[in-house]
Design an enzyme around this catalytic site. Structure first.
Site, short mmCIF file in Angstrom:
data_model
loop_
_atom_site.label_atom_id
_atom_site.label_comp_id
_atom_site.label_asym_id
_atom_site.label_seq_id
_atom_site.Cartn_x
_atom_site.Cartn_y
_atom_site.Cartn_z
N LYS A 32 48.00 50.30 47.40
CA LYS A 32 47.28 50.99 46.32
C LYS A 32 45.92 51.43 46.82
O LYS A 32 45.47 52.55 46.54
CB LYS A 32 47.16 50.05 45.10
CG LYS A 32 48.47 49.89 44.37
CD LYS A 32 48.49 48.73 43.39
CE LYS A 32 49.91 48.54 42.86
NZ LYS A 32 50.09 47.34 42.05
N GLN A 35 46.68 42.54 39.51
CA GLN A 35 47.98 42.46 40.16
C GLN A 35 48.79 41.28 39.60
O GLN A 35 48.30 40.15 39.58
CB GLN A 35 47.79 42.32 41.68
CG GLN A 35 49.07 42.34 42.48
CD GLN A 35 49.81 43.68 42.38
OE1 GLN A 35 49.21 44.75 42.52
NE2 GLN A 35 51.11 43.63 42.13
N ASP A 78 47.70 50.90 34.25
CA ASP A 78 49.08 50.40 34.39
C ASP A 78 49.90 50.73 33.14
O ASP A 78 51.13 50.66 33.17
CB ASP A 78 49.06 48.87 34.55
CG ASP A 78 49.32 48.44 35.99
OD1 ASP A 78 49.87 49.25 36.76
OD2 ASP A 78 48.97 47.30 36.33
#
Ligand code: NDP
Length: 291
Positions: free
Chosen positions: A53, A97, A120
């Site tokens: 990422k 995460q 997200d």
């Protein structure tokens, strides 16, 4: 018949070229899209995802911040870090995460992220907005699947889509996006009796289970489109999906491989969402949507 391969790596590259232009436009207005990633603990797979990422951000000229925390970080301390990032104008997207260590409640953490920075697309406000057809940050994997199908010009209206797996991050939101696109949707899961009965009726099968060989040629009808989200290891330790690729590709019309399928799209849509968040600060997102 041998299926056409939907190359997620190539599609992701094309999408990233567009994102790169949007980043350039923002930089000309002195806004550098910024993504903060919080990593708690030292899970090996998570470290790889986070690195990928960060690299994607750097390649696109975006600002990226990695906040590494020990596995014994307390939930209140993690929420405090998120609140600091919620207030930080240089950060447009915040990602924690997953998975988190057992003593931290994922739900509380997701809800601590400002919905305006929830790139997200996991916050209940964004999920509610998506379900009611409003502008929202879409969860990256389902969003990537929709972009892949758009790329091959596949028309979803009136099609029957069977989703195998009902997780909050993949299966459930994927079904909602297909419904929004006027497809008819069936969900299957671990308690479904006779999975093949349902999948054989599908024009499109999306598989997000996490077990290899869940879907074989006997599970699909001739000419179905097969989207494989799974990420597993085979006996040789190589990455593989949930679909028996070699078997299914002789019956499907289109199929996504693993690797180079859905995976590269997921990270790309995360970049897209972060840029969209930065555009919102200048009200540029509406113009970008029109163009
Ligand atoms: P979860 O473990 O959260 O969900 C798995 C789902 O599969 C559950 O709904 C479960 O049913 C269902 N299931 C399990 N066994 C069966 C079975 N035999 N038949 C039918 N359904 C079954 O997984 P995720 O959704 O988070 O991830 C799924 C896979 O996708 C994993 O391999 C993951 O690594 C991968 N993934 C890949 C991404 C990418 O970018 N390529 C992104 C995210 C995930 P029940 O609800 O009843 O338990």
């Amino acid at each position: 018949m041998s299926a056409q391969i939907i190359n997620g790596k190539e599609i992701a590259e094309a999408v990233r070229q567009d994102i790169s232009k949007e980043v350039q436009q923002l930089r000309e207005k002195n806004v550098v899209p910024g993504l903060a990633v919080i990593l708690v603990g030292d899970n090996q797979a998570s470290q790889t995802y986070v690195r990928n990422k960060q690299k994607a951000c750097e390649d696109l000229g975006m600002h990226s911040v990695l906040i590494k925390q020990p596995a014994d970080l307390t939930q209140p301390d993690l929420i405090r870090k998120i609140e600091e990032l919620n207030q930080d104008d240089s950060i447009h997207g915040i990602l924690v995460q997953l998975p988190l260590p057992g003593h931290i409640q994922e739900k509380a953490i997701i809800e601590a992220i400002s919905p305006e920075k929830d790139v997200d697309g996991f916050h209940p406000i964004n999920i509610g907005r998506m379900m009611t057809g409003q502008d929202a940050f879409l969860p990256c994997t389902p969003y990537g699947i929709m972009v892949m199908l758009e790329h091959i010009d596949y028309k979803l209206e009136g099609k029957h889509v069977v989703i195998v797996g009902r997780s909050n991050i993949v299966g459930k939101p994927a079904g909602q996006l297909f419904l929004n696109a006027n497809a008819t949707v069936t969900y299957c899961h671990s308690k479904t009796s006779d999975l093949a009965y349902y999948t054989r009726q599908a024009d499109v099968v999306v598989v997000a289970v996490g077990k290899r060989d869940t879907i074989t040629s006997s599970h699909i009808k001739e000419g179905a489109v097969v989207i494989d989200v799974g990420m597993n290891r085979n006996d040789e330790g190589k990455l593989c999906g949930d679909v028996s690729f070699e078997d299914v590709k002789n019956k499907a019309s289109y199929i996504t491989p693993v690797p180079k399928g859905v995976g590269p799209m997921t990270i790309t849509m995360l970049m897209k969402n972060t840029v969209k968040s930065a555009q919102k600060t200048l009200n540029l997102d509406k113009q970008a949507m029109k163009s």
